[in-house]
Motif scaffolding. Sequence first.
Motif, short mmCIF file in Angstrom:
data_model
loop_
_atom_site.label_atom_id
_atom_site.label_comp_id
_atom_site.label_asym_id
_atom_site.label_seq_id
_atom_site.Cartn_x
_atom_site.Cartn_y
_atom_site.Cartn_z
N ASP A 178 -45.84 -52.30 -81.79
CA ASP A 178 -45.10 -52.50 -80.55
C ASP A 178 -45.52 -51.40 -79.55
OD1 ASP A 178 -43.29 -52.64 -78.49
OD2 ASP A 178 -41.51 -52.77 -79.77
N TYR A 274 -37.35 -47.63 -84.65
CA TYR A 274 -38.24 -48.74 -85.02
C TYR A 274 -38.33 -48.80 -86.55
CZ TYR A 274 -39.54 -48.28 -80.12
OH TYR A 274 -39.49 -48.21 -78.74
N MET A 276 -38.91 -51.15 -88.61
CA MET A 276 -40.00 -51.95 -89.16
C MET A 276 -41.26 -51.10 -89.37
SD MET A 276 -38.92 -54.97 -89.76
CE MET A 276 -40.47 -55.80 -90.01
N MET A 277 -41.47 -50.11 -88.51
CA MET A 277 -42.63 -49.25 -88.66
C MET A 277 -42.49 -48.31 -89.84
SD MET A 277 -44.56 -50.47 -86.46
CE MET A 277 -45.89 -49.37 -86.90
N ARG A 278 -41.26 -47.99 -90.22
CA ARG A 278 -41.05 -47.18 -91.42
C ARG A 278 -41.64 -47.89 -92.64
NH1 ARG A 278 -37.92 -43.05 -93.48
NH2 ARG A 278 -36.98 -42.66 -91.44
N ARG A 279 -41.47 -49.21 -92.70
CA ARG A 279 -42.00 -49.96 -93.82
C ARG A 279 -43.52 -49.89 -93.86
NH1 ARG A 279 -38.31 -55.49 -93.33
NH2 ARG A 279 -36.26 -54.44 -93.47
#
Length: 299
Positions: A178, A274, A276-279
């Motif tokens: 993103d 964010y 989702m970026m951790r994943r």
Amino acid sequence: AGCRLPPLQNDSWGKQYSHALFKAMSHMLCIGYGQQAPEGMTDVWLTMLSMIVGATCYAMFIGHATALIQSLDSSRRQYQEKVGGGCWRRGRGGARLAPTRRSVPRAQYKQVEQYMSFHKLPGDTRQRIHEYYEHRYQGKMFDEENILGELSEPLKEEIINFNCRNLVANMPLFANADPNFVTAMLTKLRFEVFQPADFIIREGTVGKKMYFIQHGVVSILTKGSKETKLSDGSYFGEICLLTRGRRTASVRADTYCRLYSLAVDNFNEVLEEYPMMRRAFETVAMDRLDRIGERHPLP
């Protein structure tokens, strides 16, 4: 001695004016006093006054010209005032050679040179310091933090995105993310330079930063595992930021490395916004842990 000129009564006005200008300039610049010496005390004093005024004007002209030239490249002048002494090179057998042409004369002791002299640092350390400044600032020095701090947030973000465009282009993590996440991450990065053989990370220490490689090559060193190389567009150091443990490997610079570091507090702050970026980070971290044969539960 006077300035003897031929009669000019019958010459053109241009030639007469040129000779008159020449006489006036030679008089004002103190290299002559006209066609004949002054006669009487009044002429003497007027001539001396005129020469003093001319010398003052000449000095002011030189001073303003010098200031103008220096202002054309103020960042290089600031760098020279900071480093001084120039960058010393090594010849055969490690002998120290004279500074390069780009350097400042050795006699002009500056801040860093004075610091090294005051603490009596050894020659090899001084050499590394000079080389660090050459690669870190490349002959220019700006107070970038202060400059960006005075700008509006949109303008600051635009400049940072432009400056880090190569990093974003070479890093798949950023290229497919993103744009708002990329901007949030870039605004918290800190530029750092490491020299060959520097240990950027040591195994077993507490991790406080992760790193993104803009340019350079590093080696990942672990006990009992094969050495791994990382280069432009890669990142490392994120494992202990995710596991909140200690470093699982050492990282050594093989070349001059231009990196961007991200502190743990800023890392967590961005990933909270964010998730989702951790994943994505966790997936890469688990893969690296599997390679070195260690298991750390990720929170």
